[in-house]
Design a protein around this motif. Structure first.
Motif, PDB file in Angstrom:
ATOM      1  N   ARG A  37       0.457  -1.304   0.091  1.00  0.00           N
ATOM      2  CA  ARG A  37      -0.083  -0.554   0.281  1.00  0.00           C
ATOM      3  C   ARG A  37       0.896   1.190   0.124  1.00  0.00           C
ATOM      4  NH1 ARG A  37      -3.779   1.869   4.884  1.00  0.00           N
ATOM      5  NH2 ARG A  37      -5.296   3.606   3.732  1.00  0.00           N
ATOM      6  N   ASN A  38       1.177   2.506  -0.761  1.00  0.00           N
ATOM      7  CA  ASN A  38       1.169   3.458  -0.855  1.00  0.00           C
ATOM      8  C   ASN A  38       0.986   4.420   0.131  1.00  0.00           C
ATOM      9  OD1 ASN A  38       2.304   6.223  -1.597  1.00  0.00           O
ATOM     10  ND2 ASN A  38       2.441   5.192  -3.693  1.00  0.00           N
ATOM     11  N   PRO A  39       1.489   4.906   0.908  1.00  0.00           N
ATOM     12  CA  PRO A  39       0.936   5.826   1.380  1.00  0.00           C
ATOM     13  C   PRO A  39      -0.531   7.220   1.384  1.00  0.00           C
ATOM     14  CG  PRO A  39       3.322   6.421   2.138  1.00  0.00           C
ATOM     15  CD  PRO A  39       2.935   4.983   1.174  1.00  0.00           C
ATOM     16  N   ARG A  40       0.007   6.953  -0.247  1.00  0.00           N
ATOM     17  CA  ARG A  40      -0.654   8.583  -0.431  1.00  0.00           C
ATOM     18  C   ARG A  40      -1.362   7.977  -1.569  1.00  0.00           C
ATOM     19  NH1 ARG A  40       4.161  12.334  -3.070  1.00  0.00           N
ATOM     20  NH2 ARG A  40       5.055  12.498  -0.884  1.00  0.00           N
ATOM     21  N   LEU A  41      -1.615   6.630  -1.283  1.00  0.00           N
ATOM     22  CA  LEU A  41      -2.567   5.730  -1.934  1.00  0.00           C
ATOM     23  C   LEU A  41      -3.860   5.006  -1.471  1.00  0.00           C
ATOM     24  CD1 LEU A  41      -1.144   4.601  -5.371  1.00  0.00           C
ATOM     25  CD2 LEU A  41      -2.375   7.003  -4.870  1.00  0.00           C
ATOM     26  N   ASP A  42      -5.151   4.982  -2.010  1.00  0.00           N
ATOM     27  CA  ASP A  42      -6.064   4.496  -1.379  1.00  0.00           C
ATOM     28  C   ASP A  42      -6.838   3.029  -2.193  1.00  0.00           C
ATOM     29  OD1 ASP A  42      -6.692   5.830   1.323  1.00  0.00           O
ATOM     30  OD2 ASP A  42      -8.026   7.042   0.339  1.00  0.00           O
ATOM     31  N   ILE A  43      -5.592   2.643  -2.912  1.00  0.00           N
ATOM     32  CA  ILE A  43      -5.857   1.548  -3.690  1.00  0.00           C
ATOM     33  C   ILE A  43      -5.080   0.916  -3.734  1.00  0.00           C
ATOM     34  CG2 ILE A  43      -6.629   0.690  -6.204  1.00  0.00           C
ATOM     35  CD1 ILE A  43      -8.063   2.908  -6.682  1.00  0.00           C
ATOM     36  N   ALA A  44      -5.092  -0.211  -3.345  1.00  0.00           N
ATOM     37  CA  ALA A  44      -3.589  -1.376  -3.757  1.00  0.00           C
ATOM     38  C   ALA A  44      -3.316  -2.755  -4.025  1.00  0.00           C
ATOM     39  CB  ALA A  44      -2.919  -1.390  -2.297  1.00  0.00           C
ATOM     40  N   LEU A  45      -3.066  -3.291  -5.476  1.00  0.00           N
ATOM     41  CA  LEU A  45      -3.327  -4.062  -6.365  1.00  0.00           C
ATOM     42  C   LEU A  45      -2.670  -5.522  -5.658  1.00  0.00           C
ATOM     43  CD1 LEU A  45      -2.287  -2.516  -9.999  1.00  0.00           C
ATOM     44  CD2 LEU A  45      -4.569  -2.369  -9.067  1.00  0.00           C
ATOM     45  N   CYS A  46      -3.788  -6.218  -5.469  1.00  0.00           N
ATOM     46  CA  CYS A  46      -2.687  -7.878  -5.135  1.00  0.00           C
ATOM     47  C   CYS A  46      -2.167  -8.249  -5.992  1.00  0.00           C
ATOM     48  CB  CYS A  46      -4.183  -8.515  -4.199  1.00  0.00           C
ATOM     49  SG  CYS A  46      -3.598 -10.014  -4.177  1.00  0.00           S
ATOM     50  N   THR A  47      -0.534  -8.280  -5.384  1.00  0.00           N
ATOM     51  CA  THR A  47       0.224  -8.756  -5.970  1.00  0.00           C
ATOM     52  C   THR A  47       0.805 -10.297  -6.358  1.00  0.00           C
ATOM     53  OG1 THR A  47       2.016  -9.124  -3.953  1.00  0.00           O
ATOM     54  CG2 THR A  47       1.813  -6.816  -4.902  1.00  0.00           C
ATOM     55  N   ASN A  48      -0.136 -11.374  -5.416  1.00  0.00           N
ATOM     56  CA  ASN A  48      -0.616 -12.634  -5.870  1.00  0.00           C
ATOM     57  C   ASN A  48      -1.338 -12.391  -6.202  1.00  0.00           C
ATOM     58  OD1 ASN A  48      -1.912 -12.737  -3.061  1.00  0.00           O
ATOM     59  ND2 ASN A  48      -1.038 -14.167  -2.356  1.00  0.00           N
ATOM     60  N   HIS A  49      -2.586 -12.476  -6.330  1.00  0.00           N
ATOM     61  CA  HIS A  49      -3.508 -12.156  -7.079  1.00  0.00           C
ATOM     62  C   HIS A  49      -4.082 -11.616  -8.096  1.00  0.00           C
ATOM     63  CE1 HIS A  49      -4.213 -15.976  -4.714  1.00  0.00           C
ATOM     64  NE2 HIS A  49      -3.989 -15.072  -3.814  1.00  0.00           N
ATOM     65  N   TRP A  51      -6.462 -11.048 -10.035  1.00  0.00           N
ATOM     66  CA  TRP A  51      -7.624 -10.462 -10.051  1.00  0.00           C
ATOM     67  C   TRP A  51      -7.969  -9.698  -9.078  1.00  0.00           C
ATOM     68  CZ3 TRP A  51     -10.191 -12.066  -6.085  1.00  0.00           C
ATOM     69  CH2 TRP A  51      -9.735 -13.808  -5.531  1.00  0.00           C
ATOM     70  N   LEU A  52      -7.326  -9.231  -7.987  1.00  0.00           N
ATOM     71  CA  LEU A  52      -8.065  -8.483  -6.947  1.00  0.00           C
ATOM     72  C   LEU A  52      -7.133  -7.039  -6.701  1.00  0.00           C
ATOM     73  CD1 LEU A  52      -9.592  -9.085  -4.048  1.00  0.00           C
ATOM     74  CD2 LEU A  52      -8.060 -10.048  -3.360  1.00  0.00           C
ATOM     75  N   ALA A  53      -7.782  -6.589  -6.185  1.00  0.00           N
ATOM     76  CA  ALA A  53      -7.984  -4.545  -5.295  1.00  0.00           C
ATOM     77  C   ALA A  53      -8.607  -4.660  -4.718  1.00  0.00           C
ATOM     78  CB  ALA A  53      -7.354  -3.997  -7.220  1.00  0.00           C
ATOM     79  N   PHE A  54      -7.876  -3.750  -4.131  1.00  0.00           N
ATOM     80  CA  PHE A  54      -8.245  -3.392  -2.168  1.00  0.00           C
ATOM     81  C   PHE A  54      -8.320  -2.011  -2.568  1.00  0.00           C
ATOM     82  CE2 PHE A  54      -5.876  -7.800  -1.347  1.00  0.00           C
ATOM     83  CZ  PHE A  54      -6.701  -8.251  -0.302  1.00  0.00           C
ATOM     84  N   VAL A  55      -9.369  -1.754  -1.921  1.00  0.00           N
ATOM     85  CA  VAL A  55      -9.468  -0.027  -2.170  1.00  0.00           C
ATOM     86  C   VAL A  55      -9.794   0.032  -0.272  1.00  0.00           C
ATOM     87  CG1 VAL A  55     -11.825   1.817  -2.830  1.00  0.00           C
ATOM     88  CG2 VAL A  55     -10.248  -0.087  -3.503  1.00  0.00           C
ATOM     89  N   PHE A  56      -9.455   1.499   0.465  1.00  0.00           N
ATOM     90  CA  PHE A  56      -9.423   1.577   1.818  1.00  0.00           C
ATOM     91  C   PHE A  56     -10.349   2.874   1.818  1.00  0.00           C
ATOM     92  CE2 PHE A  56      -5.130  -0.365   1.022  1.00  0.00           C
ATOM     93  CZ  PHE A  56      -5.247  -1.281   1.402  1.00  0.00           C
ATOM     94  N   LEU A  57     -11.040   2.826   2.788  1.00  0.00           N
ATOM     95  CA  LEU A  57     -12.421   3.978   2.679  1.00  0.00           C
ATOM     96  C   LEU A  57     -12.528   3.442   4.148  1.00  0.00           C
ATOM     97  CD1 LEU A  57     -14.728   1.815  -0.139  1.00  0.00           C
ATOM     98  CD2 LEU A  57     -13.005   4.130  -0.269  1.00  0.00           C
ATOM     99  N   PRO A  58     -13.722   4.973   4.711  1.00  0.00           N
ATOM    100  CA  PRO A  58     -13.848   4.750   5.821  1.00  0.00           C
ATOM    101  C   PRO A  58     -14.931   3.980   6.131  1.00  0.00           C
ATOM    102  CG  PRO A  58     -13.807   7.422   4.884  1.00  0.00           C
ATOM    103  CD  PRO A  58     -13.695   6.253   4.104  1.00  0.00           C
ATOM    104  N   ALA A  59     -14.892   3.202   7.581  1.00  0.00           N
ATOM    105  CA  ALA A  59     -15.750   1.949   7.765  1.00  0.00           C
ATOM    106  C   ALA A  59     -17.138   2.362   7.670  1.00  0.00           C
ATOM    107  CB  ALA A  59     -15.236   1.801   9.203  1.00  0.00           C
ATOM    108  N   LYS A  60     -17.492   3.400   7.906  1.00  0.00           N
ATOM    109  CA  LYS A  60     -18.638   4.067   8.173  1.00  0.00           C
ATOM    110  C   LYS A  60     -19.328   4.463   5.802  1.00  0.00           C
ATOM    111  CE  LYS A  60     -17.674   9.059   7.995  1.00  0.00           C
ATOM    112  NZ  LYS A  60     -18.291   8.946   7.096  1.00  0.00           N
ATOM    113  N   ASP A  61     -18.296   4.087   5.421  1.00  0.00           N
ATOM    114  CA  ASP A  61     -18.759   4.488   4.520  1.00  0.00           C
ATOM    115  C   ASP A  61     -18.966   2.963   3.644  1.00  0.00           C
ATOM    116  OD1 ASP A  61     -19.046   7.331   4.340  1.00  0.00           O
ATOM    117  OD2 ASP A  61     -17.164   7.477   4.123  1.00  0.00           O
ATOM    118  N   ILE A  62     -18.401   2.083   3.596  1.00  0.00           N
ATOM    119  CA  ILE A  62     -17.617   0.462   3.171  1.00  0.00           C
ATOM    120  C   ILE A  62     -19.055  -0.373   3.191  1.00  0.00           C
ATOM    121  CG2 ILE A  62     -17.769  -1.548   3.265  1.00  0.00           C
ATOM    122  CD1 ILE A  62     -14.834  -0.301   4.684  1.00  0.00           C
TER     123      ILE A  62
END
Length: 343
Positions: A37-49, A51-62
């Motif tokens: 995860r790049n500290p300046r980005l709220d998106i991270a690509l899964c490196t071993n899959h 087909w998957l990407a992670f999006v970091f959001l406030p828990a109340k908005d997910i």
């Protein structure tokens, strides 16, 4: 990172910070979902899959992002799902056993004589960051009171009466609202109760219990990503199961076997193997981690010997396929009834 990098990837929303973020990271690591995860980005690509990407959001908005189909799956609190009002458009796939707490109506200790129950708060001022749930709760309290005052039930077509309880939205530090004169009571989450007691508040009523859950957009669940959502579910389920159970093995006489099996029934049934020592068998089964010491005491009392406890790093218990594809909601336990034989 370009938008094209997310093409054909399943989007998995996770809390972007806080204690829940740290707990979710451990689950993802246990399920072998790797990312940087790049500290300046709220998106991270899964490196071993790929087909998957992670999006970091406030828990109340997910929950809202999952419900709208902006992301495919997400992890947030069950309370956040209810507060967003999206229960009809998302499916709860798996309770994760983290972030457990209670959403409680709380009032000052000094007002114990005046506020003894939730009904005593009707018509007063209530501060909360859970405006929807609090309003629904007090509307449910006020309607029977109003009907009783009117002497009869109101017709079904009668317009909804204005709420007499004054609900005020506060985004944070809700526990300070009473001391500062903003409210007579609050509705807020309680985990250990330390913050509540420090603010000289007491629990009046529990609106709901909550924990972190794995969510899926209902439409996406049956779409092209169904198999990938299923894979996420099964991986996380294996980690959660491993956290809740340990493997217990011991030797016991055949005479004491029935009592031993009663103490350790396992997920489906214990594995029982004969020993070369006449009249003895070896037993192996999964037992709840929280009960393991008491179980060892009880086994010892009936004559079991060589009792060993082994950590489970991961597990796959087996699930009815109809559960994932057809059931709109997950069962109370993340482990299906048709667990693997001998466990």
């Amino acid at each position: 990172m370009q938008t094209d990098d997310l093409a054909d990837r399943l989007l998995f929303a996770v809390p972007k910070k806080g204690r829940l973020y740290e707990q979710v990271l451990k689950l993802l690591q246990g399920a072998d979902f790797q990312f940087r995860r790049n500290p300046r980005l709220d998106i991270a690509l899964c490196t071993n899959h790929p087909w998957l990407a992670f999006v970091f959001l406030p828990a109340k908005d997910i929950a809202l992002f999952v419900a709208n189909g902006n992301v495919d799956v997400g992890i947030t609190g069950r309370d956040m799902v209810a507060e967003q009002g999206v229960l009809d458009t998302v499916d709860e796939l798996l309770p994760l056993g983290i972030g457990r707490c209670r959403l409680c109506l709380q009032a000052p200790v000094a007002d114990a004589a005046r506020i003894r129950g939730a009904a005593d708060v009707v018509g007063l001022r209530v501060a909360t960051s859970f405006e929807r749930l609090t309003t629904q709760f007090f509307r449910g309290l006020e309607q029977p009171q109003q009907q009783q005052q009117d002497g009869a039930e109101a017709p079904a077509a009668t317009a909804v009466q204005p709420l007499r309880t004054h609900v005020t939205y506060v985004s944070g530090s809700v526990e300070a609202a009473c001391a500062l004169g903003l409210a007579d009571a609050i509705v807020d989450l309680v985990e250990s109760g330390d913050t509540m007691h420090a603010a000289k508040l007491r629990e009046v009523h529990v609106l709901m219990t909550t924990e972190a859950v794995l969510l899926c957009n209902r439409a996406r669940r049956a779409g092209r990503n169904a198999a990938l959502v299923d894979r996420i579910f099964r991986r996380l389920d294996g980690v959660v199961t491993a956290q809740r159970y340990v493997l217990c093995t011991y030797n016991v006489t055949r005479v004491g076997l029935a009592a031993a099996v009663h103490i350790t029934p396992g997920k489906k049934a214990p594995t029982i193997s004969p020993l070369q020592h006449d009249g003895w068998v070896a037993v192996s089964c999964m037992v709840p981690r929280a009960d393991v010491v008491d179980i060892m005491d009880r086994l010892e009392e009936i004559g079991a010997q060589d009792i060993l406890i082994t950590e489970i790093k991961n597990a796959r218990m087996g699930h009815d396929a109809a559960y994932f594809t057809d059931s709109p909601h997950a069962p109370a336990s993340p482990v299906a009834a048709d667990a693997a034989p001998g466990l």
